[in-house]
Design an enzyme around this catalytic site. Structure first.
Site, PDB file in Angstrom:
ATOM      1  N   ASP A 192       0.800  -1.224   0.000  1.00 33.44           N
ATOM      2  CA  ASP A 192       0.000   0.000   0.000  1.00 33.44           C
ATOM      3  C   ASP A 192       0.831   1.272   0.000  1.00 33.44           C
ATOM      4  OD1 ASP A 192      -2.339  -1.353  -0.144  1.00 33.44           O
ATOM      5  OD2 ASP A 192      -2.752  -1.345   1.993  1.00 33.44           O
TER       6      ASP A 192
ATOM      7  N   TYR B  61      -9.760  -0.319   2.781  1.00 30.24           N
ATOM      8  CA  TYR B  61      -9.252  -0.239   4.151  1.00 30.24           C
ATOM      9  C   TYR B  61      -8.862   1.178   4.546  1.00 30.24           C
ATOM     10  CZ  TYR B  61      -8.939  -5.168   5.498  1.00 30.24           C
ATOM     11  OH  TYR B  61      -9.236  -6.448   5.878  1.00 30.24           O
TER      12      TYR B  61
END
EC number: 1.4.3.-
Length: 619
Positions: A414, A498
């Protein structure tokens, strides 16, 4: 990063007065001969002497100094920008304009896309020089002393920017270093004074994807006729309900090699409801394989492999107030107010923070997000003791353990693939922090080189942390208690489904703690009626969450003030040992703590061992 208007107590002190105080306090312990304060050659070589034709007033403005009887010459006026301050909006504009102007042809310049623009962090010697002489509080003791006369520069070396640039036409990634010779707020209009130091093409890599590319990819896929037909098979004709999340392709074969900029999207579908915060991730679309060329924005591969029914619509899967499981919000919770009538205990000067005995600087980068610099602790008569030069989270990887398609290729990096900082929130939306809050803004470049600002990107506030210590004397009935308070600096980012909250806590007992809070929405998969998955958890009819993990990589550049031969700031490992039966353990109850000094970073590569209560302490 810029600071927004605040009510916190500023550090209002004259550097000139501060210098005089420091000089009188330190001069009795300094030998009478003049001393030289060294600094790296990069500082010395870039000093700009005043022009020969300068007037006396110009000379005075440029060279206004204070001389001490100990032979040290110090600037009377602090520099306006600390070497570790994040790039301002004007500096980002200068860096972008410099790179764009360096393009060889109009075609090259037209293909340039800007992925990241960040500060080139200076050498530690430059930081020490700035902390000692150009920024309050005046701290000449931060620099080592050698024999000779004083050599104090009149200003710090020019700041530099590091740019990650992607050329959409040539599919090349390059790294640029730009020296920001002179930057003013007016430079955003087009005038720039930057200088290209280096420009390097990095072969066989792809830089992080940008939000613009995500939007373009979604539009291309939703406009692809075979995809529209596949969605019709699943009862979906309104493409506005379809969510396309571009994921990096991963590297499973040579076809995925980074010579091409590829994405393999995941698909979800909202329902036709008026819910403002509908959870589209609760309805994954399974069985469709799509490969997208992100350079040219075309679909390279398409296959409708398996028809899996969409999970049934359920308004209680949404996350708007009143629409969560149960259908009602809790009504038995009374208001909880956190107030500080006298203001906070921390003090803020730009990005420099002082709280209790701690002081440090706040930074921010597009990739890492929050960075904590120059952490130090005021330790009584020993004064300012450095603890860490730099603290941050540099990467996180989320591997999924389901071998079924498409979940086997979900292996997200990420930070490297998306950027934690570039996906940060503006914390003025929603209740992210409580109490007396100090916010910091962050500046970024967008895909086309424009400057964007995330307001209230970093939050800093104090928190009550329960009981720190208590004792009651049972004979007298008297009790004494100490409350624990901590200073928390945090930011939150969203990467697809998320949310990640990153927190750095500073405690009154000298402890620093890093915390990551995971929230948001699970990345789900759909199931056939009656089907279960070994590699996931069924959470609703036709819906399961594949098993996966989150690994966070912290970068900690420590700077403890231990000198060779000293017994300070050494790391010791402690393990509980059971004494063997014998003359030292006749009752078979003996155990003890065994200490082991870890002398190097290589020795300190250790595993946790809960069976021996393994832990580490600092001496």
């Amino acid at each position: 990063m810029a600071t927004v208007e605040e009510k916190t107590t500023p550090i209002c002190c004259s550097l000139q007065n501060k210098n005089k105080t420091a000089a009188s306090a330190t001069s009795p312990n300094v030998p009478q001969q003049k001393q030289q304060l060294p600094f790296i050659s990069a500082v010395d070589s870039r000093l700009d002497p005043p022009p020969k034709s300068a007037s006396s007033k110009e000379l005075k403005d440029r060279k206004e100094t204070i001389s001490f009887d100990i032979g040290i010459t110090v600037m009377a006026k602090a520099q306006t920008c600390h070497p570790l301050d994040p790039l301002s909006a004007a500096e980002i504009s200068v860096a972008v304009a410099t790179v764009r102007a360096a393009g060889a042809t109009p075609e090259v310049r037209d293909g340039i896309r800007f992925i990241e623009v960040g500060l080139v962090e200076p050498e530690k010697q430059v930081v020490a020089l700035a902390d000692a002489y150009f920024f309050p509080p005046f701290q000449p003791s931060l620099l080592p002393r050698i024999k000779g006369g004083p050599v104090i520069p009149s200003k710090l070396p020019p700041r530099k920017a590091r740019l990650v640039v992607y050329n959409k036409k040539s599919n090349e990634t390059s790294i640029w270093i730009v020296e920001l010779t002179e930057v003013h707020a007016t430079t955003r209009g087009g005038h720039h004074r930057g200088k290209v130091i280096t420009s390097t093409v990095v072969p066989d890599v792809q830089p992080p994807m940008d939000a613009v590319e995500y939007a373009e990819c979604e539009a291309v896929v939703k406009d692809f006729p075979p995809f529209r037909e596949a969605m019709k098979k699943r009862g979906i004709e309104d493409m506005d309900l379809v969510m396309v999340d571009p994921w990096c392709a991963g590297y499973h074969s040579e076809g995925d090699a980074p010579s091409r900029r590829l994405a393999k999207p995941l698909f979800f579908c909202r329902t036709e409801s008026d819910c403002p915060m509908e959870n589209g991730y609760a309805r994954p679309v399974e069985g469709i394989h799509v490969l997208v060329d992100m350079q040219n924005m075309v679909v390279l591969e398409f296959e409708d492999r398996k028809l899996v029914p969409l999970p049934q619509a359920d308004p209680l899967r949404n996350y708007t107030s009143g629409e969560t499981r149960g259908g009602v919000d809790r009504s038995d919770v009374k208001p909880l107010q956190i107030i500080q009538p006298d203001g906070p205990s921390f003090r803020v000067n730009g990005n420099f923070i002082q709280w209790q005995k701690w002081n440090f600087r706040i930074g921010f980068t597009p990739r890492e997000g929050l960075v904590i610099y120059s952490v130090a602790y005021i330790d009584g008569s020993r004064g300012r003791r450095p603890v860490a030069h730099r603290l941050s989270f540099v990467e996180m990887v989320v591997p999924y353990g389901d071998p079924n398609d498409p979940h086997y290729r979900k292996n997200a990096f990420d930070a490297g693939e998306d950027g934690l900082g570039k996906n940060a929130h503006s914390l003025k939306k929603g209740c992210d922090c409580l109490g007396y809050i100090k916010y910091f803004d962050a500046h970024f470049t967008n895909f086309y080189g424009g400057v964007e600002t995330i307001e209230n990107c970093v939050c800093m506030h104090e928190e009550d942390h329960g009981m720190l210590w208590k004792h009651q004397d049972w004979r007298t009935g008297l009790a004494e208690v100490r409350r624990s308070r901590r200073l928390t600096v945090s930011f939150i980012c969203t990467v697809a489904n998320y949310e990640y909250g990153f927190y750095w806590h500073f405690y009154q007992d000298g402890k620093i703690e890093a915390e990551v809070k995971l929230t948001g929405i699970l990345s789900l998969g759909a199931l056939q009626q009656g089907e279960t998955r070994k590699y996931g958890t069924t959470i609703a009819p036709g819906l399961y969450a594949p098993v996966h993990q989150h690994f966070f990589v912290a970068r900690m550049d420590m700077a403890v003030d231990c000198k060779p031969g000293e017994a300070f700031n050494q790391v010791v490992e402690v393990n509980v040992k059971v004494e063997e039966p014998g003359k030292n353990n006749v009752h078979n109850n003996a155990f003890y703590a065994e200490e082991k000094l870890l002398k190097s970073e290589l020795e300190a590569m250790r595993d946790c061992d809960p069976l021996s209560a393994r832990h580490w302490i600092k001496l």
